[in-house]
Scaffold this motif. Structure first.
Motif, short mmCIF file in Angstrom:
data_model
loop_
_atom_site.label_atom_id
_atom_site.label_comp_id
_atom_site.label_asym_id
_atom_site.label_seq_id
_atom_site.Cartn_x
_atom_site.Cartn_y
_atom_site.Cartn_z
N MET A 153 -4.22 -6.94 11.70
CA MET A 153 -5.32 -6.89 10.81
C MET A 153 -6.55 -7.66 11.43
O MET A 153 -6.38 -8.96 11.76
CB MET A 153 -5.11 -7.31 9.37
CG MET A 153 -6.46 -7.26 8.57
SD MET A 153 -6.17 -7.84 6.84
CE MET A 153 -5.22 -6.19 6.39
N ARG A 160 -11.25 -6.27 5.57
CA ARG A 160 -9.88 -6.11 4.84
C ARG A 160 -10.43 -5.63 3.41
O ARG A 160 -9.62 -5.71 2.50
CB ARG A 160 -9.45 -7.37 4.83
CG ARG A 160 -10.28 -8.56 4.58
CD ARG A 160 -9.37 -10.02 4.38
NE ARG A 160 -10.27 -10.95 3.95
CZ ARG A 160 -10.72 -12.16 4.82
NH1 ARG A 160 -10.63 -12.06 6.09
NH2 ARG A 160 -11.53 -13.11 4.27
N GLU A 196 1.01 -0.66 0.54
CA GLU A 196 0.55 -1.94 0.76
C GLU A 196 1.82 -2.76 0.97
O GLU A 196 2.43 -2.96 -0.25
CB GLU A 196 -0.55 -2.45 -0.21
CG GLU A 196 -1.87 -1.75 -0.23
CD GLU A 196 -2.50 -2.07 -1.57
OE1 GLU A 196 -2.07 -2.51 -2.59
OE2 GLU A 196 -3.62 -1.20 -1.70
N LYS A 199 0.08 -7.29 3.57
CA LYS A 199 -1.21 -8.05 3.56
C LYS A 199 -1.97 -8.46 2.22
O LYS A 199 -2.91 -9.46 2.44
CB LYS A 199 -2.12 -7.22 4.38
CG LYS A 199 -1.52 -7.20 5.76
CD LYS A 199 -1.41 -8.72 6.45
CE LYS A 199 -1.31 -8.45 8.18
NZ LYS A 199 -1.00 -9.76 8.51
N GLN A 202 -0.43 -11.62 1.53
CA GLN A 202 -1.01 -12.92 2.81
C GLN A 202 -2.25 -13.04 2.92
O GLN A 202 -2.61 -14.28 3.50
CB GLN A 202 -0.31 -12.18 4.09
CG GLN A 202 1.00 -12.34 4.04
CD GLN A 202 1.64 -11.98 5.51
OE1 GLN A 202 1.07 -11.39 6.20
NE2 GLN A 202 3.02 -12.00 5.73
N VAL A 203 -3.33 -11.92 2.63
CA VAL A 203 -4.75 -12.16 3.07
C VAL A 203 -5.29 -12.12 1.82
O VAL A 203 -5.43 -11.17 1.06
CB VAL A 203 -5.00 -11.16 4.06
CG1 VAL A 203 -6.56 -11.27 4.28
CG2 VAL A 203 -4.31 -11.17 5.31
N CYS A 206 -7.72 -9.12 0.23
CA CYS A 206 -7.38 -7.75 1.08
C CYS A 206 -6.99 -6.62 0.07
O CYS A 206 -6.11 -7.06 -0.85
CB CYS A 206 -6.38 -8.11 1.95
SG CYS A 206 -5.75 -6.74 2.76
N ASP A 210 -1.85 -1.15 4.33
CA ASP A 210 -1.44 -1.76 5.60
C ASP A 210 -0.48 -0.98 6.47
O ASP A 210 0.11 -1.34 7.28
CB ASP A 210 -0.93 -3.26 5.50
CG ASP A 210 0.17 -3.69 4.60
OD1 ASP A 210 1.08 -2.65 4.08
OD2 ASP A 210 0.42 -4.74 4.31
N MET A 231 -0.21 -4.51 9.45
CA MET A 231 0.75 -5.48 9.00
C MET A 231 1.52 -6.58 10.05
O MET A 231 2.26 -7.62 9.67
CB MET A 231 1.55 -5.02 8.06
CG MET A 231 2.67 -4.09 8.70
SD MET A 231 4.02 -3.69 7.51
CE MET A 231 5.27 -5.28 7.54
#
Length: 329
Positions: A153, A160, A196, A199, A202-203, A206, A210, A231
């Motif tokens: 990404m 995002r 999904e 991400k 994790q982000v 976002c 992903d 991802m």
């Protein structure tokens, strides 16, 4: 004849074009506008007699450019194109041309009515590998195509967010969709599934899917599937594979692999597609000859329509027929 150019947006993709334009003769980049005024001012320092402006209107009316590059994030398209079109100035715009249908459809209709010179940044069309694949397809029958954009990404805040980028299929994988249209034919139906997986956790902030896969039905009876992911912790591969009655054509950024009954041949791509893309636009401004432009706004609209249809299909779970939602008159 010196061609005077202006830039709306002075970020990374703008500098990619600027580096290319700096290698051409008869080019003067004279004006810059960016929401980040300091970035526009910094860009102007690299060109003799260039100035940064506080508004697009002031820039267009003062600098009076022969052509404009519009290099803004996906969600920012609309007003810049409208201001340029009001003045009848040819423009080159980076993909994607928006995150929805209505604004690009309106722009496409206006471009068509005016007969304005336009170009859109689908630079894969200018690769030698793609042209060689196109030539080989002319003497074979296509059965199906499989495309990929598999990687990580981009950690840009707007990327995002769906309301910023439109998601990976709209922002990145649009290049592969465009290759399918350019090489294989027009798309009639789209069915997509997104998910999904990693991400979102994790982000921060976002909300883009992903992983995703999209099935396309083509007007000529062939089918295509394009999958993408953002991802991965590493880059994997990006490209398009074409399956024909003569063998397989594998298109990648570095070249073309041809797999046929007598063996395998690999053709390295030595082209500079961005240079050819920019040169085609400049040639059109200078001469009025648009034959070198391989993706204008009207054509790019058709690619954009497919990517937005994929988003709609993933959201609704239904097949989307191209042309039923929004048409350019």
């Amino acid at each position: 004849m010196t061609i005077r150019l202006a830039f709306i947006g002075a970020g990374g993709i703008a500098h990619h074009h600027l580096n290319t334009l700096s290698r051409m003769e008869g080019i003067a980049v004279t004006a810059f506008y960016d929401l980040d005024a300091a970035r526009a001012e910094q860009a102007a320092l690299n060109w003799s007699h260039a100035s940064a402006y506080s508004t697009i209107e002031e820039m267009l009316d003062t600098a009076k450019p022969d052509g404009v590059y519009i290099c803004v994030p996906p969600m920012a398209h609309g007003s810049a194109e409208e201001l340029v079109m009001e003045r009848g100035i040819p423009f080159m715009v980076e993909k994607p041309i928006g995150i929805g249908l209505d604004t690009p459809a309106s722009i496409a209709a206006a471009v068509k009515k005016q007969g304005l010179i336009t170009s859109v940044g689908y630079h894969w069309r200018y690769m030698d590998a793609v042209e060689q694949a196109k030539a080989r397809l002319a003497s074979s029958k296509l059965g199906m195509a499989m495309g990929y954009w598999m990687g990580g990404m981009p950690m840009v805040p707007w990327w995002r967010k769906m309301h910023g980028s439109g998601g990976q299929f709209v922002e990145q994988t649009t290049h592969i969709v465009d290759l399918v249209r350019y090489l294989c034919g027009e798309v009639t139906e789209v069915y997509a599934a997104y998910a999904e997986r990693v991400k979102r956790d994790q982000v921060e902030g976002c909300d883009v899917p992903d992983v995703g896969t999209v099935t396309l039905k083509l007007e000529n009876g062939a089918v295509a599937n394009i999958s993408n992911t953002c991802m991965l912790p590493v880059s994997h591969h990006v490209g398009l594979d074409l399956y024909t009655d003569q063998g397989v054509l594998e298109i990648r950024g570095h070249g073309l692999k041809v797999i046929h009954p007598s063996g395998v041949s690999e053709l390295k791509d030595g082209s500079d597609p961005t240079y050819q893309e920019d040169e085609a636009f400049i040639h059109a401004i200078r001469t009025g000859d648009t034959s070198r432009i391989r993706s204008d706004y009207i054509d790019a609209w058709k690619t954009h329509e497919v990517t937005i249809a994929a988003n709609e299909s993933a959201q609704t779970g239904k097949v989307v027929r191209i042309g039923e939602t929004c048409q350019v008159e």
